[in-house]
Design a protein around this motif. Structure first.
Motif, PDB file in Angstrom:
ATOM      1  N   PHE A 228      -2.568   1.263   9.945  1.00  0.00           N
ATOM      2  CA  PHE A 228      -2.279   2.175   8.833  1.00  0.00           C
ATOM      3  C   PHE A 228      -1.622   3.483   9.278  1.00  0.00           C
ATOM      4  N   PHE A 229      -2.140   4.112  10.312  1.00  0.00           N
ATOM      5  CA  PHE A 229      -1.643   5.451  10.649  1.00  0.00           C
ATOM      6  C   PHE A 229      -0.650   5.450  11.811  1.00  0.00           C
TER       7      PHE A 229
ATOM      8  N   ASN B 260      10.106  -0.722   1.589  1.00  0.00           N
ATOM      9  CA  ASN B 260       9.496  -1.773   2.417  1.00  0.00           C
ATOM     10  C   ASN B 260       8.617  -1.211   3.520  1.00  0.00           C
ATOM     11  N   GLY B 261       8.798   0.063   3.869  1.00  0.00           N
ATOM     12  CA  GLY B 261       7.931   0.642   4.888  1.00  0.00           C
ATOM     13  C   GLY B 261       8.467   1.943   5.441  1.00  0.00           C
ATOM     14  N   GLU B 262       7.659   2.975   5.387  1.00  0.00           N
ATOM     15  CA  GLU B 262       8.024   4.257   5.985  1.00  0.00           C
ATOM     16  C   GLU B 262       6.753   5.084   6.121  1.00  0.00           C
ATOM     17  N   ILE B 263       6.754   5.943   7.124  1.00  0.00           N
ATOM     18  CA  ILE B 263       5.616   6.842   7.321  1.00  0.00           C
ATOM     19  C   ILE B 263       6.176   8.176   7.798  1.00  0.00           C
ATOM     20  N   GLY B 264       5.708   9.248   7.194  1.00  0.00           N
ATOM     21  CA  GLY B 264       6.288  10.530   7.590  1.00  0.00           C
ATOM     22  C   GLY B 264       5.534  11.709   7.020  1.00  0.00           C
ATOM     23  N   PHE B 265       6.044  12.875   7.316  1.00  0.00           N
ATOM     24  CA  PHE B 265       5.407  14.109   6.847  1.00  0.00           C
ATOM     25  C   PHE B 265       6.475  15.168   6.639  1.00  0.00           C
TER      26      PHE B 265
ATOM     27  N   ALA C 145       2.268  14.371   3.421  1.00  0.00           N
ATOM     28  CA  ALA C 145       2.345  13.195   4.289  1.00  0.00           C
ATOM     29  C   ALA C 145       2.379  11.966   3.401  1.00  0.00           C
ATOM     30  N   LYS C 146       3.038  10.938   3.903  1.00  0.00           N
ATOM     31  CA  LYS C 146       3.197   9.743   3.082  1.00  0.00           C
ATOM     32  C   LYS C 146       3.238   8.496   3.961  1.00  0.00           C
ATOM     33  N   ARG C 147       2.652   7.436   3.474  1.00  0.00           N
ATOM     34  CA  ARG C 147       2.826   6.139   4.116  1.00  0.00           C
ATOM     35  C   ARG C 147       3.094   5.105   3.031  1.00  0.00           C
ATOM     36  N   VAL C 148       4.127   4.317   3.238  1.00  0.00           N
ATOM     37  CA  VAL C 148       4.502   3.274   2.283  1.00  0.00           C
ATOM     38  C   VAL C 148       4.615   1.962   3.046  1.00  0.00           C
TER      39      VAL C 148
ATOM     40  N   GLU D 113       0.848  -1.196   0.000  1.00  0.00           N
ATOM     41  CA  GLU D 113       0.000   0.000   0.000  1.00  0.00           C
ATOM     42  C   GLU D 113       0.879   1.240   0.000  1.00  0.00           C
ATOM     43  N   ALA D 114       0.371   2.310  -0.575  1.00  0.00           N
ATOM     44  CA  ALA D 114       1.072   3.594  -0.460  1.00  0.00           C
ATOM     45  C   ALA D 114       0.049   4.715  -0.523  1.00  0.00           C
ATOM     46  N   LEU D 115       0.284   5.741   0.272  1.00  0.00           N
ATOM     47  CA  LEU D 115      -0.599   6.908   0.275  1.00  0.00           C
ATOM     48  C   LEU D 115       0.277   8.152   0.315  1.00  0.00           C
ATOM     49  N   ILE D 116      -0.031   9.103  -0.544  1.00  0.00           N
ATOM     50  CA  ILE D 116       0.677  10.387  -0.513  1.00  0.00           C
ATOM     51  C   ILE D 116      -0.366  11.503  -0.589  1.00  0.00           C
ATOM     52  N   VAL D 117      -0.218  12.485   0.280  1.00  0.00           N
ATOM     53  CA  VAL D 117      -1.130  13.636   0.294  1.00  0.00           C
ATOM     54  C   VAL D 117      -0.287  14.910   0.347  1.00  0.00           C
ATOM     55  N   ASN D 118      -0.588  15.860  -0.534  1.00  0.00           N
ATOM     56  CA  ASN D 118       0.118  17.144  -0.550  1.00  0.00           C
ATOM     57  C   ASN D 118      -0.903  18.269  -0.469  1.00  0.00           C
ATOM     58  N   ALA D 119      -0.588  19.297   0.306  1.00  0.00           N
ATOM     59  CA  ALA D 119      -1.451  20.482   0.371  1.00  0.00           C
ATOM     60  C   ALA D 119      -0.573  21.725   0.258  1.00  0.00           C
ATOM     61  N   THR D 120      -1.016  22.698  -0.511  1.00  0.00           N
ATOM     62  CA  THR D 120      -0.233  23.933  -0.638  1.00  0.00           C
ATOM     63  C   THR D 120      -1.141  25.156  -0.505  1.00  0.00           C
ATOM     64  N   TYR D 121      -0.532  26.207  -0.027  1.00  0.00           N
ATOM     65  CA  TYR D 121      -1.205  27.506  -0.002  1.00  0.00           C
ATOM     66  C   TYR D 121      -0.163  28.537  -0.420  1.00  0.00           C
TER      67      TYR D 121
END
Lengths: 547, 286
Positions: free
Chosen positions: A381-382, A321-326, A275-278, A256-264
């Motif tokens: 997951f989180f 193989n696995g990482e979670i961060g922001f 933020a990302k989770r792999v 699984e992988a999730l990536i979220v980006n927000a900008t202003y």
């Protein structure tokens, strides 16, 4: 095949010569790059001399365009490859060749090509010569726009593996839907929405005597891009079915992988957060390939890529193989002619990124975490593991004091888990602080002297470093000298000066650089993808050119 | 109309791809039936086709223990048909206050360089090509071993007789090479010695992310050779069926090495390609 390449080359040059007589015959553009190094033995820094005494990497692209037709080739030659590049590169040839045409809303490409679906979580085939990566596909690519706002891509082929293709087959399709273009009444809305989806499958025969391996492995992804005025929000989630491989030690857990980006952003202020989770998301067209070879996907980096030498001493490498961060970054420009901003304004850039291992627990009492031939582990997951991979707080302040002087100061606080990144000098976790001052003095509008002073403090690894660099630039020329001094190395005989001098000449599209000196052992990374660079001592020549 | 055609093609591709997934259900491992090698064409000695696996590793290589475990799994299946060598070479073999044992050898470094291994963990299986590669990531070793064992007809057999003198720590190793076919080739014989069960530190990021393993058991460690890295040429040209070539090698064992854990590995290789035709292993004190 050689005959085809020769014919293609002759045709390309014929068109080129005819072009000068008749503009309707299309255009040829290209570029050339050559990096050569003559090596000296230097036992103090562990620099070795290959049998050939020198190495040379060279590349040249030739691209022909006429109307809706494009074709091109890339020459590559490694005689032998520079130290730190895989010796499997050694050789010369034309490994990249393609032709494409567009008819109505369909573009067909055959031969070699690069492509990316969305953020690249399930497919990103690309090349980066500096990092020794080339994941080009060889086969067929279709780009199709059936309706306004609908974009379809399909790829089918095998990936490049040095001078051959890998054993596996890659098939993929991607659709992107610009909702504001598809639904006419939304066309003028301030909020812009784009949705996308991808599916990629690879095939490789199962010849393993012990494990039951999936021959067809599919990965799919869904993404959203939302823009409204100064705000943007983008995200993508990917899922891959069981894909036991050498990289994940043959576990059958889905990935699984999730990536979220927000900008202003507004005038004088930019805010960026991601933020990302792999989890078990290495995706290669050969399950037995080395981690750096035959990658189908790319997992985006969420740490800042630094260019200053000591800031980049311990760069982050993505852990598939696995990482979670922001990561969060704020760039603020203090107004001109204000008390704090000064006459020309002052820019402050604060960036923080942090990456942990994902939390992993045993599936049951009898199976160890990550045990081969099992589902590997369970993971919420989180949830962050307590194991910190990387943390980087950096603050950069830039200010122009007057027409002649501008300066940048940087501070970095870094935590680097060396047992994970495995860069050859094992120390469990490295904690470092780096301070940098970069001052430029302009003698005239085109002549300037830039001075970099850098300092790195750490009690681990090779201890403290200092660096001083002077760079003088003038029309067409630049001259730079530096000394990187590892005065804090706990082994006194390794408290080495890494001195280096370089001269460069630039004339329009041609650039020649000659350098001489010591270069330290290290790792260079771009976007979280890294290459080990051995220590070297000697003369280097670099030429780039384009037309 | 054209649009519809294209859409049909794209939708067909999508449907086709979506079936391209093989979900594997437990158990994930096969029950492997390793049938005995046909040794009927041998003379008085029993010869078996064995496969030599050279596992390139380093005590500071965090991913290398995964390869060691893979090799253990394969040995559990194939038994003595695998002759494993652990060769410490490459970037992760350096010494410091904690990692004090130098496992590297001149021979190991030469093989690592000559075969362009490039990184660890990697391995050579009979120094032959599998799926286009000589240097294999450990996940491919099983399939490559299977490939090597598929041909059950033995062309050459290797037999070792060791005698070890405790008083002067001298080993005498008599190697016999016997051919089982008439053919033409140029072959060499190489003889290495290994030490098993050495307890020393090892980094193992996958199993022990929070600390390195202080008492790791280093198995099948290449310690040196009695013949040079690529051995000596024993035959060139016509090879006659049942021809036997005998060679004797001597070694005085370093006092730091435990002779009870040492073995001789002797193998016949193609002089030009270095591909291994057959290999045998025997303890010093057999």
């Amino acid at each position: 095949m050689k005959k085809i390449i020769l014919l293609f080359t002759i045709l390309a040059f014929t068109f080129s010569s005819l072009q000068s007589q008749n503009a309707d015959l299309g255009q040829i553009h290209g570029n050339f790059q050559m990096d050569a190094q003559l090596y000296n033995n230097d036992s103090l820094i562990g620099a070795n001399v290959p049998s050939e005494k020198m190495g040379l990497n060279s590349y040249a692209n030739f691209n022909y365009t006429r109307g809706k037709f494009n074709a091109g080739i890339r020459y590559e030659g490694y005689f032998p490859a520079l130290n730190g590049f895989d010796a499997k590169n050694n050789g010369v040839g034309i490994p990249y060749k393609y032709a494409s045409y567009t008819s109505e809303d369909l573009t067909v490409t055959v031969g070699n090509f690069y492509e990316q679906f969305g953020n690249g979580l399930v497919l990103r085939v690309y090349e980066d010569k500096a990092l020794d990566y080339d994941y080009a596909l060889e086969g067929v690519k279709l780009n199709y726009k059936p309706y306004k706002g609908v974009y379809i891509k399909a790829v089918y082929g095998k990936q490049r593996y040095y001078w051959n293709t890998g054993t596996g087959l890659v098939r993929g399709i991607d659709g992107e839907f610009a909702i504001n273009d598809i639904i006419e009444k939304l066309a003028d809305k301030k909020t812009k929405l784009t949705l996308g989806g991808s599916f990629v499958s690879k095939y490789q025969a199962d010849k393993d005597p012990i494990y039951k391996l999936p021959e067809n492995v599919g990965a799919s992804a869904a993404r959203i891009n939302l823009y409204r005025g100064k705000f943007s929000l983008t995200g993508e989630y990917a899922y891959k079915i069981n894909d036991p491989s050498g990289v994940n030690d043959k576990i059958y857990k889905p990935g699984e992988a999730l990536i979220v980006n927000a900008t202003y952003s507004q005038k004088g202020l930019g805010i960026y957060a991601s933020a990302k989770r792999v989890d078990n998301m290495s995706f290669q067209s050969d399950r037995n390939a080395d981690g750096k070879d035959l990658n189908i996907n790319s997992l985006p980096d969420i740490t800042k890529t630094h260019s200053y030498a000591l800031l980049a001493m311990y760069p982050y490498a993505i852990q598939p193989n696995g990482e979670i961060g922001f990561q969060a970054e704020v760039i603020y420009k203090i107004k001109k002619k204000s008390l704090l901003g000064g006459k020309y304004g002052t820019t402050i850039d604060v960036n923080y990124s942090r990456v942990h291992n994902i939390q992993e627990t045993q599936i049951n009492d009898t199976i160890a975490i990550g045990e081969s031939g099992s589902l590997g582990y369970n993971s919420n997951f989180f949830e962050f593991s307590k194991e910190v991979f990387f943390s980087d707080l950096n603050i950069e302040i830039s200010r122009k004091f007057n027409k002649k002087v501008k300066a940048t100061v940087v501070y970095q606080n870094l935590v680097f888990n060396n047992s994970v990144f495995n860069n050859g000098n094992y120390h469990k976790t490295i904690y470092s602080d780096v301070a940098i001052a970069d001052i430029t003095y302009k003698f005239t509008s085109r002549k300037a002297l830039r001075t970099e002073m850098q300092w790195l403090r750490t009690n681990q690894d090779k201890g403290e470093w200092g660096m001083l660099m002077l760079e003088y630039s003038m029309p067409h020329w630049f001259f730079s000298v530096w000394d990187m001094y590892n005065y804090g190395n706990p082994e006194e005989n390794k408290q080495v000066h890494y001195y280096y001098g370089a001269v460069g000449y630039i004339n329009k599209a041609n650039r020649i650089q000659i350098g001489y000196g010591r270069q330290r052992e290290g790792v260079i990374c771009a976007g979280g993808v890294c290459r080990y660079v051995p220590a070297s001592n000697g003369l280097s020549v670099s030429i780039t050119s384009s037309f | 109309m054209i649009m519809k055609k294209y859409t049909i093609i794209i939708v067909s591709l999508l449907i086709g791809f979506s079936y391209s997934c093989d979900k594997i259900e437990e158990p994930f491992k096969e029950i492997v039936d390793v049938t005995p090698v046909d040794t009927s064409n041998t003379t008085t000695r029993v010869y078996v086709k064995r496969v030599m696996v050279e596992d390139f590793t380093g005590h500071k290589c965090t991913y290398c223990p995964a390869a060691h475990r893979e090799l253990d799994d394969l040995i559990a299946v194939y038994g003595s048909k695998i002759v494993p060598l652990t060769i410490h070479a490459g970037d992760f073999t350096g010494l410091d206050a904690e990692f004090i044992t130098d496992f590297t050898t001149t021979e190991g470094t030469a093989i690592y360089t000559d075969f362009q291994v490039g990184s660890t963990p990697k391995g050579l299986v009979d120094r032959t090509i599998y799926d286009g590669n000589l240097s294999l990531f450990f996940s491919a070793w099983g399939a490559a071993i299977q490939q090597q064992l598929a041909d059950t007809l033995i062309k050459v057999g290797v037999f070792i007789e060791n005698s070890y003198n405790d008083a002067n720590r001298e080993l005498t190793s008599e190697i016999s090479v016997e051919f089982f076919d008439n053919y033409s080739d140029t072959l060499s014989l190489a003889v290495y010695y290994l030490q098993d069960s050495i307890i020393a530190p090892q980094i193992d990021g996958a199993q022990y992310p929070n600390d390195h393993v202080h008492d790791y058991e280093h198995k099948h460690v290449l310690r040196g050779s009695l013949s040079g890295t690529y051995g000596e040429e024993i035959i060139s040209g016509i090879i006659t069926k049942n021809q036997i070539i005998e060679k004797t090698y001597k070694l005085t064992l370093d006092s730091e090495f435990n002779e009870d854990k040492c073995t001789i590995v002797a193998f016949v290789l193609d002089t030009e390609t270095k591909e291994i035709l057959n290999v045998e292993e025997l303890e010093f004190k057999h």
